[in-house]
Design a protein around this motif. Structure first.
Motif, PDB file in Angstrom:
ATOM      1  N   LEU A   1       0.585  -1.217   0.238  1.00  0.00           N
ATOM      2  CA  LEU A   1       0.077   0.293  -0.183  1.00  0.00           C
ATOM      3  C   LEU A   1       1.080   1.270   0.135  1.00  0.00           C
ATOM      4  O   LEU A   1       1.767   1.421   0.252  1.00  0.00           O
ATOM      5  CB  LEU A   1      -0.676  -0.376   1.291  1.00  0.00           C
ATOM      6  CG  LEU A   1      -1.659  -1.582   1.644  1.00  0.00           C
ATOM      7  CD1 LEU A   1      -2.787  -1.258   2.812  1.00  0.00           C
ATOM      8  CD2 LEU A   1      -3.143  -1.154   0.150  1.00  0.00           C
ATOM      9  N   SER A   2       0.542   1.982  -1.313  1.00  0.00           N
ATOM     10  CA  SER A   2       0.932   3.347  -1.108  1.00  0.00           C
ATOM     11  C   SER A   2       1.214   4.664   0.741  1.00  0.00           C
ATOM     12  O   SER A   2       0.365   3.633   2.166  1.00  0.00           O
ATOM     13  CB  SER A   2       0.500   4.673  -1.571  1.00  0.00           C
ATOM     14  OG  SER A   2       1.374   6.281  -1.353  1.00  0.00           O
ATOM     15  N   GLN A   3       2.264   5.411   0.784  1.00  0.00           N
ATOM     16  CA  GLN A   3       1.944   5.491   2.348  1.00  0.00           C
ATOM     17  C   GLN A   3       1.084   6.399   2.089  1.00  0.00           C
ATOM     18  O   GLN A   3       0.544   7.030   3.632  1.00  0.00           O
ATOM     19  CB  GLN A   3       3.491   6.205   2.004  1.00  0.00           C
ATOM     20  CG  GLN A   3       3.452   7.256   4.297  1.00  0.00           C
ATOM     21  CD  GLN A   3       4.636   7.342   4.336  1.00  0.00           C
ATOM     22  OE1 GLN A   3       5.330   8.348   3.562  1.00  0.00           O
ATOM     23  NE2 GLN A   3       6.385   6.453   4.746  1.00  0.00           N
ATOM     24  N   GLU A   4       1.047   7.228   1.415  1.00  0.00           N
ATOM     25  CA  GLU A   4       0.099   8.219   1.301  1.00  0.00           C
ATOM     26  C   GLU A   4      -1.279   7.727   0.846  1.00  0.00           C
ATOM     27  O   GLU A   4      -1.402   6.613   0.142  1.00  0.00           O
ATOM     28  CB  GLU A   4      -0.484   9.383   0.433  1.00  0.00           C
ATOM     29  CG  GLU A   4      -1.466  10.219   0.025  1.00  0.00           C
ATOM     30  CD  GLU A   4      -1.632  10.932   1.251  1.00  0.00           C
ATOM     31  OE1 GLU A   4      -3.157  10.282   1.754  1.00  0.00           O
ATOM     32  OE2 GLU A   4      -1.000  11.586   1.894  1.00  0.00           O
ATOM     33  N   VAL A   5      -2.664   7.183   1.822  1.00  0.00           N
ATOM     34  CA  VAL A   5      -3.910   6.853   1.377  1.00  0.00           C
ATOM     35  C   VAL A   5      -4.682   7.129   0.680  1.00  0.00           C
ATOM     36  O   VAL A   5      -5.380   6.042  -0.028  1.00  0.00           O
ATOM     37  CB  VAL A   5      -4.635   7.098   2.947  1.00  0.00           C
ATOM     38  CG1 VAL A   5      -6.270   6.342   2.551  1.00  0.00           C
ATOM     39  CG2 VAL A   5      -4.460   6.654   3.965  1.00  0.00           C
ATOM     40  N   GLU A   6      -4.714   8.373   0.117  1.00  0.00           N
ATOM     41  CA  GLU A   6      -4.967   9.015  -1.332  1.00  0.00           C
ATOM     42  C   GLU A   6      -4.408   8.737  -2.249  1.00  0.00           C
ATOM     43  O   GLU A   6      -3.571   9.515  -2.898  1.00  0.00           O
ATOM     44  CB  GLU A   6      -5.677  10.444  -0.965  1.00  0.00           C
ATOM     45  CG  GLU A   6      -6.500  10.174  -0.162  1.00  0.00           C
ATOM     46  CD  GLU A   6      -8.113   9.404  -0.501  1.00  0.00           C
ATOM     47  OE1 GLU A   6      -8.529   9.741  -2.072  1.00  0.00           O
ATOM     48  OE2 GLU A   6      -9.144   9.912   0.321  1.00  0.00           O
ATOM     49  N   SER A   7      -3.647   7.176  -2.685  1.00  0.00           N
ATOM     50  CA  SER A   7      -2.915   7.119  -3.543  1.00  0.00           C
ATOM     51  C   SER A   7      -3.108   7.191  -5.228  1.00  0.00           C
ATOM     52  O   SER A   7      -1.306   8.114  -6.111  1.00  0.00           O
ATOM     53  CB  SER A   7      -2.247   6.251  -3.838  1.00  0.00           C
ATOM     54  OG  SER A   7      -2.820   4.492  -3.669  1.00  0.00           O
ATOM     55  N   VAL A   8      -4.465   7.169  -5.068  1.00  0.00           N
ATOM     56  CA  VAL A   8      -4.631   7.653  -6.543  1.00  0.00           C
ATOM     57  C   VAL A   8      -4.751   9.174  -6.372  1.00  0.00           C
ATOM     58  O   VAL A   8      -4.183   9.735  -8.086  1.00  0.00           O
ATOM     59  CB  VAL A   8      -6.526   7.570  -6.903  1.00  0.00           C
ATOM     60  CG1 VAL A   8      -6.835   7.544  -8.469  1.00  0.00           C
ATOM     61  CG2 VAL A   8      -6.345   5.912  -7.129  1.00  0.00           C
ATOM     62  N   LEU A   9      -5.381   9.877  -5.893  1.00  0.00           N
ATOM     63  CA  LEU A   9      -5.140  12.002  -5.933  1.00  0.00           C
ATOM     64  C   LEU A   9      -3.622  11.428  -6.244  1.00  0.00           C
ATOM     65  O   LEU A   9      -3.302  13.036  -7.394  1.00  0.00           O
ATOM     66  CB  LEU A   9      -5.806  12.136  -4.806  1.00  0.00           C
ATOM     67  CG  LEU A   9      -7.241  12.059  -4.740  1.00  0.00           C
ATOM     68  CD1 LEU A   9      -7.229  12.403  -3.472  1.00  0.00           C
ATOM     69  CD2 LEU A   9      -7.646  13.266  -6.071  1.00  0.00           C
TER      70      LEU A   9
END
Length: 508
Positions: free
Chosen positions: A435-443
């Motif tokens: 998983l990306s560190q930033e939860v909103e990885s799509v944004l």
């Protein structure tokens, strides 16, 4: 803001247009999300399998969320803007005004959504041609792609839409045009959904064969002049070749993106598409037509849903956070996944996109009881989540049988925020999930494209390296492998039986 003689802040905006909402984020040069906003968008379903939206409504929502996230920021410091969006079809006239894609003549509704299945007879006829371009979409074209939708418009809305049309856009390209005034299309959109080849260009014979010679005659001006090469992004994973990763973008539906150095033809999986995502690599794209939408459908349709809503609201939790904690309560000494030992779901309630490429398939549930309590709802929810993960496993197996070698999953999108969904994907595929560190990885991904367009970074890869970071790694519970292997056998039996039932009903 940084003071002294330091370089002033540089910011980028990412805008993500999903099926039900538009979301935006303000992101800095390190990839840190500083502000977030979202806005719902309208959807129409005038009849079964017809799904429509409004480009003006979507653009207005984009403007609302973008203005919200840049509040308090000197707009001169916003260096770039990036969009991602669903692969829906936008129709405009020669003056760029909306045209109706519906029998009612409502020009506000000028978008045929990605999940629209109106063009069933058109896609059957296209596939019957067995044209050579079809080998680049998994052997058969999906009803969700643009060619069958265009043919439907020509055959059903000749006077009100087709003859007046000046521009057909994939939704992300429409957004780029609205933001810049440039009508150039992205390579990614045209290659993945419109049969364009990054190596050979358009194939005139395909469009003539299926009855859309109109595009050839006007040199494809209505459907795409290639311009900005907008490509996606991935995350770095140490010690493994980039070709060993499968990116799973999971929201209302799910996409499974894998790349290879040489073209790999996977029956029932879209592609191979050259340079559509990563320059110089071939992309294969698997997918499930409903995932988040299916989970909502199963949960909201259950008799215990009102009770679930009330209890979740009392705890200030989402219904899914509440269900996850409720499953932990009722699992007792066993692993949570074992609660579905006699409840099995086949998830193709909207047909199968990959790898069976069969839009006639239906959903199935076996193991239902008379009980309608919250325990029953939670276990049905779990079985649905597991079914989606088994669908991912089926796609991976098809890709590996054709020559891919996948060892790691990268999850992003709304469902990647659900820890049960993530853990089930790890357990059922037997692979670690990153998983990306930033939860909103799509944004952040959309903002990375804006950052690259700004010229602040030399390449997409450099922007990715500076702005995206690996966060959590979720490992599979290997001790549960035998259980999930058995459930997977049942999963495959379900579709085998469904085909047998269909054969019986068609027989004498």
């Amino acid at each position: 803001m940084s003071g002294g003689d330091q370089e002033p802040g540089r910011y980028y905006v990412g805008v993500d247009v999903g099926t039900g909402s538009v979301r935006a984020a303000l992101v800095d040069q390190r990839g840190v999300l500083l502000a977030f906003a979202d806005q719902p968008i309208n959807k129409w379903e005038p009849q079964f399998s017809h799904h429509e939206q409004s480009s003006e409504d979507i653009w207005a929502a984009c403007c609302v969320v973008t203005k919200k996230v840049v509040q308090g920021i000197d707009v001169n410091q916003v260096r770039g803007l990036g969009f991602d969006a669903t692969c829906s079809l936008v129709v405009l006239d020669k003056q760029f005004h909306p045209l109706p894609v519906n029998l009612e003549g409502d020009s506000r509704r000028n978008i045929i959504m990605w999940l629209d299945h109106r063009a069933v007879s058109q896609v059957h006829r296209i596939n019957e041609t067995q044209h050579s371009v079809l080998q680049y979409v998994g052997g058969v074209m999906s009803v969700e792609m643009q060619a069958p939708k265009l043919l439907w418009l020509k055959e059903n809305l000749r006077e009100t839409c087709w003859d007046k049309a000046g521009h057909f856009f994939d939704l992300p390209d429409f957004l780029s045009w609205k933001a810049t005034g440039v009508t150039a299309r992205s390579l990614c959109s045209l290659v993945c959904k419109w049969t364009y080849s990054a190596e050979k260009g358009w194939d005139d014979s395909f469009w003539k064969t299926i009855g859309l010679e109109d595009f050839v005659a006007d040199n494809y001006s209505k459907i795409g002049v290639i311009g900005a090469d907008v490509r996606g992004h991935g995350l770095s994973c140490e010690g493994q070749p980039v070709t060993s990763r499968l990116a799973v973008i999971c929201g209302t539906s799910s996409c499974h993106m894998g790349i290879s150095r040489d073209p790999i033809f996977v029956p029932g999986v879209w592609g191979p598409y050259f340079s559509a995502m990563v320059p110089g690599f071939w992309l294969n794209e698997g997918g499930q037509s409903v995932t988040g939408k299916l989970i909502d459908h199963m949960v909201q349709g259950h008799a215990a849903f009102p009770e679930l809503q009330a209890k979740a609201a009392a705890r200030c939790q989402s219904v899914y956070a509440y269900l996850n904690s409720h499953l932990d309560l009722i699992k007792k000494a066993q692993p949570v996944g074992f609660l579905t030992v006699d409840l099995h779901v086949w998830p193709d309630f909207h047909g199968n996109r990959s790898p069976l490429a069969d839009l006639t398939l239906k959903g199935m549930v076996t193991g239902l009881k008379l009980s309608q309590d919250l325990d029953d709802l939670a276990i049905l929810y779990l079985a649905t989540v597991q079914a989606i993960a088994f669908g991912t496993r089926l796609i991976i197996e098809a890709m590996e049988a054709a020559g891919h070698s996948v060892s790691t999953l990268f999850l992003c999108g709304g469902l990647s925020k659900n820890p049960l969904f993530v853990q089930m994907h790890a357990d059922i595929t037997g692979m670690p999930v990153i998983l990306s560190q930033e939860v909103e990885s799509v944004l952040v991904g959309a903002a990375i494209l804006g950052a690259c367009a700004s010229g602040d970074f030399a390449s997409v890869q450099e922007a990715m390296a500076k702005m995206s970071k690996v966060g959590k790694v979720v490992f599979p519970r290997l001790e549960d492998k035998r259980y999930y292997d058995k459930k997977y056998k049942v999963f495959l039996k379900l579709v085998e039986h469904q085909k047998e039932y269909a054969a019986i009903m068609k027989g004498d």
